[in-house]
Design a protein around this motif. Structure first.
Motif, PDB file in Angstrom:
ATOM      1  N   UNK A 245      -2.377  -7.893  -2.803  1.00 48.60           N
ATOM      2  CA  UNK A 245      -2.707  -6.900  -3.451  1.00 48.60           C
ATOM      3  C   UNK A 245      -2.001  -5.662  -2.802  1.00 48.60           C
ATOM      4  N   UNK A 246      -1.988  -5.450  -1.510  1.00 49.11           N
ATOM      5  CA  UNK A 246      -1.316  -4.217  -0.921  1.00 49.11           C
ATOM      6  C   UNK A 246       0.142  -3.979  -1.498  1.00 49.11           C
ATOM      7  N   UNK A 247       1.014  -4.998  -1.179  1.00 49.06           N
ATOM      8  CA  UNK A 247       2.282  -5.075  -1.596  1.00 49.06           C
ATOM      9  C   UNK A 247       2.447  -4.591  -3.246  1.00 49.06           C
ATOM     10  N   UNK A 248       1.605  -4.923  -3.796  1.00 45.74           N
ATOM     11  CA  UNK A 248       1.844  -4.615  -5.235  1.00 45.74           C
ATOM     12  C   UNK A 248       1.417  -3.258  -5.660  1.00 45.74           C
ATOM     13  N   UNK A 249       0.261  -2.736  -4.955  1.00 47.88           N
ATOM     14  CA  UNK A 249      -0.225  -1.235  -5.062  1.00 47.88           C
ATOM     15  C   UNK A 249       0.982  -0.595  -4.657  1.00 47.88           C
ATOM     16  N   UNK A 250       1.514  -0.988  -3.418  1.00 47.67           N
ATOM     17  CA  UNK A 250       2.549  -0.144  -3.062  1.00 47.67           C
ATOM     18  C   UNK A 250       3.905  -0.049  -3.939  1.00 47.67           C
ATOM     19  N   UNK A 251       4.130  -0.899  -4.532  1.00 43.90           N
ATOM     20  CA  UNK A 251       5.304  -1.068  -5.148  1.00 43.90           C
ATOM     21  C   UNK A 251       5.126  -0.266  -6.607  1.00 43.90           C
ATOM     22  N   UNK A 252       4.042  -0.072  -7.074  1.00 43.03           N
ATOM     23  CA  UNK A 252       3.938   0.143  -8.595  1.00 43.03           C
ATOM     24  C   UNK A 252       4.558   1.615  -8.656  1.00 43.03           C
ATOM     25  N   UNK A 253       4.367   2.584  -7.781  1.00 41.55           N
ATOM     26  CA  UNK A 253       4.926   3.896  -8.160  1.00 41.55           C
ATOM     27  C   UNK A 253       6.365   3.934  -7.816  1.00 41.55           C
ATOM     28  N   UNK A 254       6.851   3.076  -6.875  1.00 45.08           N
ATOM     29  CA  UNK A 254       8.331   3.147  -6.601  1.00 45.08           C
ATOM     30  C   UNK A 254       9.099   2.520  -7.940  1.00 45.08           C
ATOM     31  N   UNK A 255       8.359   1.502  -8.504  1.00 42.23           N
ATOM     32  CA  UNK A 255       9.119   0.781  -9.613  1.00 42.23           C
ATOM     33  C   UNK A 255       9.000   1.743 -10.552  1.00 42.23           C
ATOM     34  N   UNK A 256       7.889   2.284 -11.080  1.00 39.91           N
ATOM     35  CA  UNK A 256       7.737   3.014 -12.274  1.00 39.91           C
ATOM     36  C   UNK A 256       8.818   4.406 -12.200  1.00 39.91           C
ATOM     37  N   UNK A 257       9.126   4.666 -10.955  1.00 41.50           N
ATOM     38  CA  UNK A 257       9.934   6.032 -10.780  1.00 41.50           C
ATOM     39  C   UNK A 257      11.325   5.678 -10.511  1.00 41.50           C
ATOM     40  N   UNK A 258      11.702   4.255 -10.711  1.00 41.90           N
ATOM     41  CA  UNK A 258      13.087   4.212 -10.512  1.00 41.90           C
ATOM     42  C   UNK A 258      13.718   3.793 -11.762  1.00 41.90           C
ATOM     43  N   UNK A 259      15.063   3.357 -11.852  1.00 44.96           N
ATOM     44  CA  UNK A 259      15.744   2.962 -12.717  1.00 44.96           C
ATOM     45  C   UNK A 259      16.280   1.302 -12.626  1.00 44.96           C
ATOM     46  N   UNK A 260      16.585   1.024 -11.156  1.00 43.19           N
ATOM     47  CA  UNK A 260      17.145  -0.007 -10.784  1.00 43.19           C
ATOM     48  C   UNK A 260      16.349  -0.434  -9.678  1.00 43.19           C
TER      49      UNK A 260
END
Length: 437
Positions: A245-260
């Motif tokens: 759960x932790x790695x998914x929560x960490x990733x959400x923002x990075x993914x939403x704010x990126x292109x690739x």
């Protein structure tokens, strides 16, 4: 920056039902067994013209009673570290339990806005139960029924008033944004260090608020992009490294704010459920993808056959989206690090591909004629014309047909595959729509 709202609470208070209500996804299998939510933990909610992301923490609890409560406490802690607001769900029919008291204590300690939601207020006499929840010390409870939707409008109005309005990001200057994502210990920070090197003077950091991603401007060897780095923000406690759960929560923002998104997979462990969770986030957000199999220096068998087998395993797990590059690299020995950047840049360019209408029709119409959509109920479907929609986030194509409602997903996939065969769209998702001509 998008806002992130986490739904927390003990099992069976209706977290998934509320999640579906907020994100309008009817897909979730909601059953009365505890711990049945999975893979539907993340979605977007739109209300009064504003959008925020919602995470249902219930989807990650390991279903066994002894570590149940411990697990829930950990998740609430992670949620308070990563989210902008927490919806704390309690069951008005059951009243306050010990676990509710524990969760409330964690939430009171965090400095986050918390909205207390008393669920299952299905009829008028349930409302008398709400007063008991004042002893949680989290203010007025909002009485809702996630199943029928009553009370959710007022709740959403209140949530929006608590969320900060999105400031427009100052880094959207047309420079591509790359996010390095993956589960803990897949080598995210070492690859970022390998990119940047010790030569720190080329790095200009644009820090958002503490919770947001940090953008690192990278410009050497003829590359120019931002690295979206959330790993730069260290949390206070390390209780959570083992939680997927932790790695998914960490990733959400990075993914939403990126292109690739550069998805790191550990070569020594293969592709795991957690990698798939992150991959699904990338897909749901329509981001482009480069898969990097890291720690390749530690693998004994580096033969072509081994590489092929590994590649196929990854593509099989991620199907039907299989048109993305896979690079075998090592952040430690810096093997193929440069190639990762080149590929990410190419994938970004593919994301911005523009195809002329005449060229599209010239190539696609004969292919469609050779393999037309299957006729349904004796009706023949004719696709007459295709064009690319301008100014979209990802390449989007509209095929105009006489009976668009009869063109089903398998045929849309066929169209997508033909587009991919004829133009370089590797790594980027594309939209295929069929409309009335």
């Amino acid at each position: 920056m998008g806002n992130l709202v986490a739904i927390v609470g003990r099992p069976n208070v209706g977290k998934s039902t509320l999640f579906n209500r907020l994100t309008n996804s009817r897909r979730a299998i909601v059953s009365d067994e505890a711990g049945t939510t999975r893979d539907r933990q993340y979605g977007k909610c739109e209300w009064n013209g504003r959008e925020f992301s919602v995470v249902d923490t219930g989807g990650w609890v390991v279903n066994s009673d002894d570590i149940f409560e411990e697990e829930i406490r950990k998740q609430v802690t992670v949620a308070t570290e990563e989210a902008d607001l927490v919806l704390f769900l309690v069951d008005i029919k059951n009243g306050v339990t010990d676990l509710d008291m524990d969760v409330a204590q964690i939430l009171r300690r965090s400095k986050l806005p918390v909205v207390l939601v008393a669920n299952k207020a299905d009829d008028g006499k349930d409302l008398y139960g709400q007063y008991e929840f004042y002893k949680l010390g989290l203010g007025d409870p909002f009485c809702v029924s996630a199943a029928t939707g009553s009370g959710t409008g007022d709740l959403l109005d209140h949530v929006l008033s608590k969320l900060k309005t999105d400031e427009v990001d100052d880094v959207i200057d047309g420079t591509p944004r790359f996010a390095v994502v993956g589960r803990p210990n897949a080598g995210k920070s070492s690859i970022i260090n390998a990119f940047i090197g010790e030569d720190r003077n080329i790095v200009t950091e644009i820090a958002g608020t503490t919770r947001d991603s940090i953008y690192t401007k990278y410009d050497k060897f003829g590359f120019d992009f931002y690295l979206v780095d959330t790993a730069g923000i260290r949390r206070k406690n390390k209780v959570t490294e083992d939680l997927e759960f932790y790695s998914v929560m960490r990733s959400i923002r990075a993914i939403e704010n990126s292109d690739v998104c550069i998805l790191m997979i550990d070569a020594t462990r293969g592709i795991e459920a957690q990698d798939m969770n992150i991959f699904q986030l990338i897909q749901k957000n329509n981001k482009s993808l480069v898969v990097v199999v890291n720690k390749w220096d530690l693998v004994e068998d580096k033969s072509q056959i081994a590489i092929k087998t590994f590649e196929n395993a990854i593509r099989n797990r991620m199907a039907p989206f299989v048109d993305f590059p896979i690079i075998f690299a090592s952040a430690v020995t810096k093997q193929r690090i440069f190639k990762v950047l080149e590929t990410a840049k190419q994938v970004y360019l593919n994301r911005t591909t523009k195809i002329g209408t005449s060229k599209l029709n010239e190539v696609m119409l004969p292919l469609i004629e050779a393999t037309p959509p299957p006729s349904i109920k004796g009706k023949y479907i004719k696709i007459k014309y295709v064009s690319q929609v301008p100014d979209t986030q990802i390449p989007t194509f509209v095929f105009y047909a006489n009976l668009p409602q009869y063109v089903k997903d398998p045929y849309k996939r066929f169209l997508e595959n033909k587009l991919r065969e004829n133009w370089t769209l590797t790594g980027t998702p594309i939209n295929v729509f069929v409309r009335q001509k």
